[in-house]
Write an enzyme that holds these catalytic residues in place. Sequence first.
Site, PDB file in Angstrom:
ATOM      1  N   THR A 123       0.812  -1.214   0.000  1.00 60.43           N
ATOM      2  CA  THR A 123       0.000   0.000   0.000  1.00 60.43           C
ATOM      3  C   THR A 123       0.847   1.267   0.000  1.00 60.43           C
ATOM      4  OG1 THR A 123      -1.507   1.271   1.408  1.00 60.43           O
ATOM      5  CG2 THR A 123      -0.135  -0.316   2.533  1.00 60.43           C
ATOM      6  N   ASP A 124       0.280   2.334  -0.551  1.00 56.51           N
ATOM      7  CA  ASP A 124       0.960   3.644  -0.518  1.00 56.51           C
ATOM      8  C   ASP A 124       1.100   4.163   0.916  1.00 56.51           C
ATOM      9  OD1 ASP A 124      -1.717   4.322  -0.013  1.00 56.51           O
ATOM     10  OD2 ASP A 124      -1.867   5.781  -1.641  1.00 56.51           O
ATOM     11  N   GLU A 125       0.304   3.594   1.854  1.00 58.55           N
ATOM     12  CA  GLU A 125       0.341   4.103   3.227  1.00 58.55           C
ATOM     13  C   GLU A 125       1.685   3.849   3.898  1.00 58.55           C
ATOM     14  OE1 GLU A 125      -3.021   3.606   5.719  1.00 58.55           O
ATOM     15  OE2 GLU A 125      -4.436   3.801   4.076  1.00 58.55           O
ATOM     16  N   TYR A 147      -1.736  -0.330  11.028  1.00 63.62           N
ATOM     17  CA  TYR A 147      -1.932  -0.989   9.732  1.00 63.62           C
ATOM     18  C   TYR A 147      -0.722  -0.764   8.818  1.00 63.62           C
ATOM     19  CZ  TYR A 147      -3.322  -1.401   4.829  1.00 63.62           C
ATOM     20  OH  TYR A 147      -3.334  -1.710   3.488  1.00 63.62           O
ATOM     21  N   LYS A 151       2.322  -3.315   7.549  1.00 64.66           N
ATOM     22  CA  LYS A 151       2.482  -3.558   6.097  1.00 64.66           C
ATOM     23  C   LYS A 151       3.919  -3.214   5.691  1.00 64.66           C
ATOM     24  CE  LYS A 151      -0.183  -4.465   3.204  1.00 64.66           C
ATOM     25  NZ  LYS A 151      -0.579  -5.797   2.645  1.00 64.66           N
TER      26      LYS A 151
HETATM   27  P1  NAD Z   1      -9.991  -7.046   2.255  1.00 60.81           P
HETATM   28  O1  NAD Z   1     -10.023  -6.637   3.690  1.00 60.81           O
HETATM   29  O2  NAD Z   1     -11.200  -6.846   1.418  1.00 60.81           O
HETATM   30  O3  NAD Z   1      -9.588  -8.587   2.134  1.00 60.81           O
HETATM   31  C1  NAD Z   1      -8.546  -9.159   2.867  1.00 60.81           C
HETATM   32  C2  NAD Z   1      -8.620 -10.664   2.628  1.00 60.81           C
HETATM   33  O4  NAD Z   1      -7.538 -11.284   3.345  1.00 60.81           O
HETATM   34  C3  NAD Z   1      -9.911 -11.295   3.156  1.00 60.81           C
HETATM   35  O5  NAD Z   1     -10.402 -12.229   2.219  1.00 60.81           O
HETATM   36  C4  NAD Z   1      -9.480 -11.981   4.439  1.00 60.81           C
HETATM   37  O6  NAD Z   1     -10.286 -13.103   4.784  1.00 60.81           O
HETATM   38  C5  NAD Z   1      -8.068 -12.394   4.081  1.00 60.81           C
HETATM   39  N1  NAD Z   1      -7.195 -12.600   5.257  1.00 60.81           N
HETATM   40  C6  NAD Z   1      -7.012 -11.734   6.288  1.00 60.81           C
HETATM   41  N2  NAD Z   1      -6.140 -12.261   7.169  1.00 60.81           N
HETATM   42  C7  NAD Z   1      -5.773 -13.475   6.677  1.00 60.81           C
HETATM   43  C8  NAD Z   1      -4.879 -14.484   7.115  1.00 60.81           C
HETATM   44  N3  NAD Z   1      -4.209 -14.352   8.260  1.00 60.81           N
HETATM   45  N4  NAD Z   1      -4.728 -15.582   6.355  1.00 60.81           N
HETATM   46  C9  NAD Z   1      -5.413 -15.722   5.183  1.00 60.81           C
HETATM   47  N5  NAD Z   1      -6.284 -14.810   4.725  1.00 60.81           N
HETATM   48  C10 NAD Z   1      -6.448 -13.688   5.458  1.00 60.81           C
HETATM   49  O7  NAD Z   1      -8.725  -6.305   1.653  1.00 60.81           O
HETATM   50  P2  NAD Z   1      -8.472  -5.597   0.244  1.00 60.81           P
HETATM   51  O8  NAD Z   1      -8.950  -4.195   0.334  1.00 60.81           O
HETATM   52  O9  NAD Z   1      -8.939  -6.490  -0.832  1.00 60.81           O
HETATM   53  O10 NAD Z   1      -6.868  -5.544   0.270  1.00 60.81           O
HETATM   54  C11 NAD Z   1      -6.100  -6.622  -0.258  1.00 60.81           C
HETATM   55  C12 NAD Z   1      -4.626  -6.263  -0.172  1.00 60.81           C
HETATM   56  O11 NAD Z   1      -4.390  -5.051  -0.894  1.00 60.81           O
HETATM   57  C13 NAD Z   1      -4.115  -6.006   1.243  1.00 60.81           C
HETATM   58  O12 NAD Z   1      -2.832  -6.553   1.356  1.00 60.81           O
HETATM   59  C14 NAD Z   1      -4.078  -4.499   1.362  1.00 60.81           C
HETATM   60  O13 NAD Z   1      -3.103  -4.082   2.281  1.00 60.81           O
HETATM   61  C15 NAD Z   1      -3.731  -4.118  -0.058  1.00 60.81           C
HETATM   62  N6  NAD Z   1      -4.191  -2.779  -0.480  1.00 60.81           N
HETATM   63  C16 NAD Z   1      -5.494  -2.412  -0.303  1.00 60.81           C
HETATM   64  C17 NAD Z   1      -5.905  -1.170  -0.759  1.00 60.81           C
HETATM   65  C18 NAD Z   1      -7.336  -0.696  -0.612  1.00 60.81           C
HETATM   66  O14 NAD Z   1      -7.603   0.484  -0.879  1.00 60.81           O
HETATM   67  N7  NAD Z   1      -8.280  -1.527  -0.210  1.00 60.81           N
HETATM   68  C19 NAD Z   1      -4.989  -0.306  -1.394  1.00 60.81           C
HETATM   69  C20 NAD Z   1      -3.667  -0.724  -1.543  1.00 60.81           C
HETATM   70  C21 NAD Z   1      -3.286  -1.974  -1.091  1.00 60.81           C
HETATM   71  O1  DAU Z   2      -4.181   4.132   0.478  1.00 64.15           O
HETATM   72  C1  DAU Z   2      -4.382   2.757   0.427  1.00 64.15           C
HETATM   73  C2  DAU Z   2      -5.185   2.339   1.631  1.00 64.15           C
HETATM   74  O2  DAU Z   2      -6.491   2.863   1.434  1.00 64.15           O
HETATM   75  C3  DAU Z   2      -5.240   0.849   1.848  1.00 64.15           C
HETATM   76  O3  DAU Z   2      -3.942   0.372   2.110  1.00 64.15           O
HETATM   77  C4  DAU Z   2      -6.163   0.505   3.022  1.00 64.15           C
HETATM   78  O4  DAU Z   2      -6.284  -0.896   3.146  1.00 64.15           O
HETATM   79  C5  DAU Z   2      -7.524   1.099   2.735  1.00 64.15           C
HETATM   80  O5  DAU Z   2      -8.362   0.890   3.844  1.00 64.15           O
HETATM   81  C6  DAU Z   2      -7.407   2.594   2.456  1.00 64.15           C
HETATM   82  O6  DAU Z   2      -7.042   3.332   3.653  1.00 64.15           O
HETATM   83  P1  DAU Z   2      -7.747   4.707   4.055  1.00 64.15           P
HETATM   84  O7  DAU Z   2      -7.605   4.880   5.509  1.00 64.15           O
HETATM   85  O8  DAU Z   2      -7.327   5.816   3.165  1.00 64.15           O
HETATM   86  O9  DAU Z   2      -9.274   4.320   3.628  1.00 64.15           O
HETATM   87  P2  DAU Z   2     -10.684   4.564   4.351  1.00 64.15           P
HETATM   88  O10 DAU Z   2     -11.721   4.143   3.375  1.00 64.15           O
HETATM   89  O11 DAU Z   2     -10.734   4.007   5.723  1.00 64.15           O
HETATM   90  O12 DAU Z   2     -10.710   6.154   4.473  1.00 64.15           O
HETATM   91  C7  DAU Z   2     -10.578   6.990   3.341  1.00 64.15           C
HETATM   92  C8  DAU Z   2     -10.627   8.424   3.825  1.00 64.15           C
HETATM   93  O13 DAU Z   2     -11.941   8.698   4.298  1.00 64.15           O
HETATM   94  C9  DAU Z   2      -9.703   8.713   4.988  1.00 64.15           C
HETATM   95  O14 DAU Z   2      -9.216  10.052   4.885  1.00 64.15           O
HETATM   96  C10 DAU Z   2     -10.604   8.600   6.208  1.00 64.15           C
HETATM   97  C11 DAU Z   2     -11.936   9.093   5.679  1.00 64.15           C
HETATM   98  N1  DAU Z   2     -13.138   8.490   6.312  1.00 64.15           N
HETATM   99  C12 DAU Z   2     -13.234   7.134   6.361  1.00 64.15           C
HETATM  100  C13 DAU Z   2     -14.326   6.537   6.930  1.00 64.15           C
HETATM  101  C14 DAU Z   2     -14.446   5.031   7.012  1.00 64.15           C
HETATM  102  C15 DAU Z   2     -14.154   9.310   6.795  1.00 64.15           C
HETATM  103  O15 DAU Z   2     -14.067  10.551   6.729  1.00 64.15           O
HETATM  104  N2  DAU Z   2     -15.254   8.710   7.361  1.00 64.15           N
HETATM  105  C16 DAU Z   2     -15.359   7.368   7.461  1.00 64.15           C
HETATM  106  O16 DAU Z   2     -16.385   6.896   8.024  1.00 64.15           O
END
Ligand code: NAD
Ligand code: DAU
Length: 334
Positions: A123-125, A147, A151
């Site tokens: 992730t970019d985070e 988180y 990561k």
């Molecule tokens: P998600 O929360 O929707 O899914 C996570 C999946 O991992 C689920 O199916 C869960 O059951 C599985 N999991 C969790 N812990 C586990 C374990 N210990 N063993 C096996 N399976 C396990 O997540 P997502 O949003 O699809 O993110 C997927 C990946 O992409 C993550 O690594 C996340 O850090 C990365 N990522 C997410 C975002 C985003 O915006 N959602 C952005 C950049 C990177």
């Molecule tokens: O940047 C990549 C990341 O993006 C991933 O690695 C993470 O897994 C994913 O959860 C996401 O992280 P963020 O914290 O940016 O996403 P989230 O959807 O939780 O929040 C997006 C923005 O919105 C953030 O500035 C917080 C704000 N927010 C979020 C929620 C849930 C609100 O203002 N209200 C809310 O209820």
Amino acid sequence: MKLLICGGAGFIGSTFVRQRLLEHGDQVTVLDKLTYAGREENFHDIADNPAFRFVRGAIEDSQAVATAIEMASPEAIVNFAAETHVDRSIAEPDAFVSTHALGTYVLLEAARAHSLRYVQVSTDEVYGSIEEGTFTEESPLAPSSPYSATKAGADLLVQSYFHTFGLEALICRGSNNYGPYQYPEKLIPLMILNALHGDPLPVYGDGMQVRNWIHATDFAAAIGHVLEHGIPGEVYNAGGPDEEPNMTVVTRIIEHTGASESQIEHVTDRPGHDRRYSLSSQKVRDLGWTPQTRFDNGLEQTVSWYRENTWWWEPIRTGDYRAYYERQYGRALS
Ligand code: NAD
Ligand code: DAU
């Protein structure tokens, strides 16, 4: 290719599984623990595909990983498995440490034992917040939440397996994803479902935090490019084409759903909240990848998907999610 996809039952993982099965003709085995975020429903359209197999198990369980590798005989492991919600990492960090640190270690050991290519989805985070400009792959890691810190730790471990053991390991770091099948704890699906139900729209702080939005199909395609064409030991950033402040995102959702601006409620800010994320994606573009979906269109399509697929989110919104929502927001959903 024959692939073992860990965490493939989640939002981006299942998007990637669908792409690899249907667009690339790969043989896919998914290993997933099925936490609250992992759902077999995400395979509703591919479960009967003869090239698809599902194994329930945790990546930190070396026996489960060994069984999955035996079943899959993979050429590569792609690891999506993670705890992914920043707010949950602040409330309960335990699973973030065990899945990201121990789980990644177990997978790396398995990849090393079988000489497999390994792609870590990150992730970019891990770079922290940036007020101006854009992070490149050379930017220092400065994570701010449990988180992103765990990561970042996993990324460093992956790089150590390349440097020390010569493992064919790569990392792909994405910006904020959105699209169908995203669990409604995240900003966009939470706001869509609350807007459709007439619930308050909880904006953290002033709502002027900026996120770099990428459609999940574009991020999945970038990971596919890294898997097929990336150079071992390298990191590739995949950022979306558009950056938007949260308030703009919420306002557009109100327009698409016909909700009311009076539903917006500014609530207590997230502790340690990163102000802005922004990624340069030149390196993965050089591998031949370009994002296909602009945020305006992608958001409208995403709102339509949630409107049309009540079967997918109704069991979530009537289940354990309600208790999570009350703990996090201090009020019940309607
Ligand atoms: P998600 O929360 O929707 O899914 C996570 C999946 O991992 C689920 O199916 C869960 O059951 C599985 N999991 C969790 N812990 C586990 C374990 N210990 N063993 C096996 N399976 C396990 O997540 P997502 O949003 O699809 O993110 C997927 C990946 O992409 C993550 O690594 C996340 O850090 C990365 N990522 C997410 C975002 C985003 O915006 N959602 C952005 C950049 C990177
Ligand atoms: O940047 C990549 C990341 O993006 C991933 O690695 C993470 O897994 C994913 O959860 C996401 O992280 P963020 O914290 O940016 O996403 P989230 O959807 O939780 O929040 C997006 C923005 O919105 C953030 O500035 C917080 C704000 N927010 C979020 C929620 C849930 C609100 O203002 N209200 C809310 O209820």
